[in-house]
Write a protein that holds these residues in place. Structure first.
Motif, short mmCIF file in Angstrom:
data_model
loop_
_atom_site.label_atom_id
_atom_site.label_comp_id
_atom_site.label_asym_id
_atom_site.label_seq_id
_atom_site.Cartn_x
_atom_site.Cartn_y
_atom_site.Cartn_z
N LEU A 83 0.83 -1.21 0.00
CA LEU A 83 0.00 0.00 0.00
C LEU A 83 0.86 1.25 0.00
O LEU A 83 0.51 2.27 -0.61
CB LEU A 83 -0.96 -0.01 1.19
CG LEU A 83 -2.37 -0.54 0.94
CD1 LEU A 83 -3.14 0.39 0.02
CD2 LEU A 83 -2.34 -1.94 0.35
N PHE A 84 1.99 1.21 0.68
CA PHE A 84 2.90 2.36 0.66
C PHE A 84 3.41 2.63 -0.75
O PHE A 84 3.42 3.78 -1.21
CB PHE A 84 4.08 2.09 1.60
CG PHE A 84 5.11 3.19 1.60
CD1 PHE A 84 4.87 4.39 2.26
CD2 PHE A 84 6.32 3.03 0.95
CE1 PHE A 84 5.82 5.41 2.26
CE2 PHE A 84 7.27 4.03 0.94
CZ PHE A 84 7.02 5.22 1.60
N MET A 85 3.79 1.60 -1.47
CA MET A 85 4.28 1.76 -2.85
C MET A 85 3.17 2.26 -3.77
O MET A 85 3.41 3.08 -4.66
CB MET A 85 4.83 0.43 -3.36
CG MET A 85 6.10 -0.03 -2.67
SD MET A 85 7.52 1.04 -3.03
CE MET A 85 7.87 0.55 -4.71
N ILE A 86 1.96 1.79 -3.54
CA ILE A 86 0.84 2.27 -4.35
C ILE A 86 0.62 3.76 -4.10
O ILE A 86 0.38 4.54 -5.03
CB ILE A 86 -0.44 1.48 -4.02
CG1 ILE A 86 -0.31 0.04 -4.53
CG2 ILE A 86 -1.67 2.14 -4.62
CD1 ILE A 86 -1.43 -0.87 -4.11
N ALA A 266 1.09 7.77 4.00
CA ALA A 266 2.49 8.20 3.99
C ALA A 266 3.05 8.18 2.58
O ALA A 266 3.81 9.09 2.18
CB ALA A 266 3.33 7.29 4.90
N GLY A 267 2.69 7.17 1.81
CA GLY A 267 3.13 7.11 0.42
C GLY A 267 2.59 8.27 -0.40
O GLY A 267 3.30 8.85 -1.22
N LEU A 268 1.32 8.60 -0.20
CA LEU A 268 0.73 9.74 -0.91
C LEU A 268 1.46 11.04 -0.59
O LEU A 268 1.70 11.87 -1.48
CB LEU A 268 -0.75 9.90 -0.52
CG LEU A 268 -1.78 9.04 -1.24
CD1 LEU A 268 -3.16 9.29 -0.66
CD2 LEU A 268 -1.79 9.32 -2.73
N LEU A 269 1.84 11.22 0.67
CA LEU A 269 2.54 12.43 1.07
C LEU A 269 3.94 12.48 0.45
O LEU A 269 4.38 13.54 -0.02
CB LEU A 269 2.63 12.50 2.59
CG LEU A 269 1.29 12.68 3.32
CD1 LEU A 269 1.47 12.50 4.82
CD2 LEU A 269 0.69 14.05 3.03
#
Length: 600
Positions: A83-86, A266-269
């Motif tokens: 999910l972080f990579m996505i 966190a990934g989006l940010l």
């Protein structure tokens, strides 16, 4: 003195690593999904596989996984890292553009599938509260299985990939409200009215946690990575990446949300920062390894004794569950005006159950909402359905190949602002790189740039340039920068050794790309031609030619003749440098100058 650790404590991890070393190359060789290999490895190496023979043959215990719970603890992080990579590959703008698919199509799918599956459970004799729990649990699909399978088949950036991701994201967001619903239903079953208020109040910490993660992330993430990047320590950068992923996940988990949602935010940010490409490269190995462990843990959960004892019941649950979800998701997708083929392909890959079914049904069991025996049979049937994901993805893609309309983009899908098709990639954005960029702007040529100096990158991004922090000498990083799509690469760094490394890496990644590199002197230029540069520009030669040009013009010589003679001399130097390059390098450089043929 350090505490002695028994080798037995490492055994399960070693077995998994050995299985990964064999499964992935073997399945790649036969063009099969490694996901399926990990699932089968889990079944084979688990306590219900070869492990059941360990009693009569003690040596077998050395090659099997005996503690499934130990593996499962690490396996859960596979979904978190996924999910972080996505999130890194998205942005707030693109997510906002997909809101109708996420909060419309996705949430409608959960409600419709949950309702129909709940009715089926009620018809099979489950109490209403238990039927609701079963329906909601089985309505969810597997993010950890579907996304890697779509990525392997290069379907993530098609209409199907965007639609499937939107539904999966909506399902992940729905996990916390579903768990709250089970708490409320459990209170009703126990006759405890206060549980209504307790259940509803658990939503407040979740909402607050999301707000805190977003606020802290916007304030802290960029300064943190600027500080770490300034240290020029690769190990420290990796540590910072892991801190962000696990820290955001834990913060979300404490508030009642899933760790995966915290990591996704966190990934989006981080996707909005200049560090996204380098972070992707550093996190990818952890994600792949932990996802493999997740798939193995899923295989271990498959109780073969129950499957063999009641094969018709288990297969009926798996087939019925998958078929009902495919029909339901197809209907909802068409209601949201997705093209028929996209709707069918999306429904097929999302048909099987998901990993959160275990979490939700375990919670339902704790609140005594479902019968333990029925719940166990349903979970085993759901696990069996997992194995159908690669096959369903393959069958769905065959349908798309036969009907090109299946590749129509989803209307709400915004164009990727990071698309680098036909652009120039500048490696090194110091004084020379900035000047190259200015000249490209004057001629309306789009470009992106990379540099290992965090301060230079920050200044360029404040000026509105698309510049990223990262090491272009790494093939994985170049892949994240779209090396397979760019029209040309310009290497402007002033460190000869690093220039050589980047030129080699670029040429290994792309035989046909135009590659222009800055050289220290004539000898360095000759070496760059040997390494595959299309053009090498030596500083000493260019300075000499510029001095000669200015001198001749100031002496009154016709500018046109002077410029022509300078170009002629430059060509002489280029030919001289290329003479020392092997034929294959010269042929490659000539090929790179030829116009690229369209592949469309």
């Amino acid at each position: 003195m350090p505490t002695e650790v028994a080798p037995q404590e490492y055994k399960d991890v070693l077995v998994f690593l050995a299985a990964a070393s064999i499964v992935v190359p073997l399945f790649h060789r036969f063009k099969l999904s490694p996901v399926l290999g990990f699932l089968l490895a889990g079944v084979l190496l688990g306590p219900d596989g070869l492990g059941r023979l360990a009693g009569d043959n003690p040596w077998i215990s050395a090659i099997t996984i005996s503690d499934a719970d130990e593996i499962r603890v690490f396996a859960e992080f596979g979904v978190v890292f996924l999910l972080f990579m996505i999130g890194l590959e998205l942005s707030w703008e693109r997510l906002r553009a997909m809101r109708r698919l996420v909060f419309g199509f996705g949430m409608a799918q959960v409600v419709v599938c949950g309702g129909l599956l709940g009715l089926c459970a009620w018809a099979l004799g489950q109490p209403p509260a238990g039927a609701v729990a079963l329906g909601l649990a089985l309505a969810l699909s597997s993010t950890a299985l579907v996304m890697p399978v779509l990525a392997e088949r290069k379907r993530l950036h098609t209409g199907v990939g965007r639609a499937a991701f939107s539904v999966l994201l909506a399902q992940d967001l729905a996990v916390a409200p579903i768990l709250v619903t089970l708490t409320v239903l459990g209170g009703m079953e126990a006759g405890n009215g206060a549980s209504w208020l307790t259940g509803l109040l658990t939503l407040a910490p979740a909402a607050l946690a999301l707000a805190v993660i977003v606020a802290v992330g916007r304030l802290v993430l960029r300064p943190l990575f600027q500080l770490v990047a300034g240290s020029k320590s690769q190990e420290l950068f990796v540590a910072a990446c892991l801190l962000v992923v696990i820290g955001a996940g834990v913060a979300a988990s404490v508030s009642g949300l899933s760790m995966a949602i915290g990591a996704f935010i966190a990934g989006l940010l981080l996707a909005e920062t200049e560090f996204r490409r380098e972070v992707e490269v550093n996190i990818e190995p952890f994600k792949g390894l932990l996802l493999g462990m997740f798939f193995v843990s899923v295989g271990i959960r498959l109780d073969l004794d129950v499957v063999l004892a009641e094969p018709i019941v288990i297969l009926s649950i798996a087939v019925g569950l998958t078929a009902l979800k495919i029909v339901s998701i197809f209907g909802v997708a068409r209601a949201f005006r997705l093209p028929p083929r996209i709707a069918l392909e999306t429904a097929m890959v999302l048909g099987p159950a998901g990993e959160f079914a275990f979490v939700i049904l375990n919670s339902a069991l704790e609140h005594r909402l479902v019968d333990p025996g029925f719940e166990r049979a349903v979970l085993i049937g759901a696990t069996v359905s997992f194995f159908a994901v690669p096959a369903l993805a393959w069958a769905a893609e065959r349908l798309a190949v036969r009907a090109p309309a299946a590749l129509e983009p989803v209307p709400e899908a915004a164009e990727d602002p990071e698309d680098v098709s036909g652009q120039v990639l500048i490696v090194g954005y110091g004084r020379v790189g900035r000047l190259v960029g200015e000249m490209l702007h004057r001629h309306d040529v789009e470009f992106s740039a990379v540099d290992l100096n965090a301060k230079l990158v920050d200044e360029a991004r404040k000026a509105g340039e698309r510049v990223y922090f990262g090491d272009a000498g790494r093939a994985e990083f170049l892949g994240r920068c779209g090396i397979d799509k760019v029209a040309a690469v310009v290497v402007t760094m002033d460190a000869p050794g690093k220039v050589d490394e980047v030129v080699q890496t670029v040429r290994a990644a792309r035989e046909d790309v135009t590659l222009i590199a800055r050289a220290r002197d004539a000898r360095h230029a000759a070496r760059l031609y040997q390494l595959g540069a299309t053009d090498a520009v030596p500083e000493t030669v260019e300075s000499s030619l510029q001095l000669a040009e200015n001198t001749l013009v100031d002496l009154g010589k016709p500018m046109g003749l002077v410029i022509a003679s300078i170009h002629e001399k430059r060509d002489e130097f280029r030919k001289l440098f290329q003479e020392s390059a092997p034929d294959k390098r010269e042929t490659r450089a000539v090929r790179a100058r030829e116009p690229r043929r369209s592949t469309g």
